[in-house]
Scaffold this active site. Sequence first.
Site: not given
Lengths: 579, 101
Positions: B21-25
């Site tokens: 669950l990083h940057m884009r998501p």
Amino acid sequence: MEIIKGIGVSPGVAICSAVIYDAEKSRIPRRSVAPESAKKEIRRLRVAMAEAVQEVANLQTSQADIWDNKIRDIFAVHLHFLRDRSLRKRIVEIILQQSYTAEYAVSVVLRDIAKHFAQADDAYISERVNDIYDIERRLLRHLIGRKREDIQHLTEPVIIVARDLTPGQTASFNTKFIKALATDQGGRTSHTAIMARSLGIPAVVGLASATGKIAAGDTVIVDGNRGTVVIDPDQNTIDEYKRQAAALIEHELELDELAHLPAETTDGVIIELHGNIEFPGEADIALAKGGDGIGLYRTEFLYLEADHQPTEEEHYQAYLTTIRSFGSQPVTIRTFDLGADKFTQAQRDMREPNPFLGLRSIRYCLQNLDMFKTQIRAILRASAHGNIRMMFPLITNLLELRQAKWVVADVKEDLEEQGIKFNDSMPVGIMIETPAAALCAEHLADEVDFFSIGTNDLIQYTLAVDRINQKVASLYSPAHPAVLQLLRTVVQAAKRAKISVSLCGEMASEKDYLPLLLGLGITTLSLAPPMIPEIKKAIRSMSMEQCRAIARKAMGFDTDKQTISYLRAEMQKILPDEE
Amino acid sequence: MSDGRTSNAERTAVVRSPEGLHMRPAMQFVECANGFKSRISIYKEEQCVDGKSIMQITMLAAVQGTKLRIVAEGEDSAKAVEELAEIIEQDSLEKPPQPKK
């Protein structure tokens, strides 16, 4: 509060907020503000964040057609971070709780986040560290950037903190608002030191880490007397310094009363005190401080300030302005002395491997005769309007001197042909600032009207010590027996040839050396104008007889350490109530 | 802040994307969460963060396989947890990001 130690090169005390020159390269130091300033810091943070958001949003639109979603996403992520309320809240909390500056708080919070990411095992997470650093840099640029620009347009008093200051940089400063200078590099005779003394503001150099530890906006105390800088002082310290500063001002006022009195020893010998100046405007300061003339007018600023080589008219106008204040008193103009640590526009591109031994000063002039003649013409034209003397720097042999004098004769001939007025008997002298010139002083004396001993370079060349290099700066000592012997040689040569000799290095403004110099027979000193009253006071407290005895004894020591402690002790006896 | 009394909703979801669950998501998640009136919290075991803050979400370090509990408090809480769980559970990196509002 933190105290860092450097070399005090210009006396006085200033308490003021700092601006950092060349801040981009320095890391953001830990520092705090007074609790009541927190609001101001929070406001700065908000503005910086809003500006950063605007900047990224613009970037996003300008690259809207970019096909790579990843790049677009990066901007979007940055925008989210910059708009993130809980991020801002965290930074604000730290400003409030720790009383940090906005830039330090930004740095602490974002680095904390970055550290958090860096520790993760997951490659996707740890790669995000760079995004966080990008965001940090962007915010810092908005926070600090504004203060950097402010240096060119100062509107309030500041202390300039820099790695080092070059003549080109200081030329653009609005000196009215500069209360003190503090630099990482430099020594007693560096440009920063010279500049500070001529402005009469305190300066501490050689601080090593000033730009790292001081942040823009910090309250800083620069103590030029002790050679210390206090970062973020507590109230007690500020009060104590304010008290000292008040006492110092009183002391100065007391000294200024001496301005109209002669620099006369107790047994009636008059010593001439001249000013060293760099800008025409300083001539008035020299006069106000009780100077009897200008012993060293450094003309390099004409070359450094403009983006072109100065025209004859620019030279001429500068010289006229300078002599206007002085009437019949002498103004000694030193011809072009660039090269080495200072560069002309043309020289800047081709650095020499060993500039201090390279094409500089008179050597450069003799290879660039058109430029040299332009200056000499202007000096000669100005000589019709005042008591101007001209001197050549860095002479090492008789042939150089003769060549330079031929050029002068040549220019005089031209002026005569054109019917332009000048003083045909304008005195022409040389700087004695190389061991070669000092040792050959006897021959040189026969062909000049005066000597001016430039101790800064003379010491550096005699002791083979780079005066700007902190690692060897402790070897740079005016009291070295070799230097003292050269001084004696020069004075004796001048006496024999019945020409005048003066001394214009920093040594002239160091009180402890005064009895030695007078005792050796140097009766004209040229120094930074703000130092004149103090030296005058010392002269008025000593007798020539005393000086001769001190000089005799001082010449007899084997090491500079012994000489210095002897001279210091003697000065203590002469002026017991001062430090 | 919503009064939180109107309704609460809760759902558990597992991060499927290899990106975590990083940057884009995370950005998609935050954009979506901010579209709701409800107050949104995400729990990773005992750790609880604000679902509307990208900083807090990325700092959860929710990698692939992490079990997250989404709690929404507010009038649109039911819809919020459904949509947000969907984002957490989307499995492909190759999917283009959701069109922006």
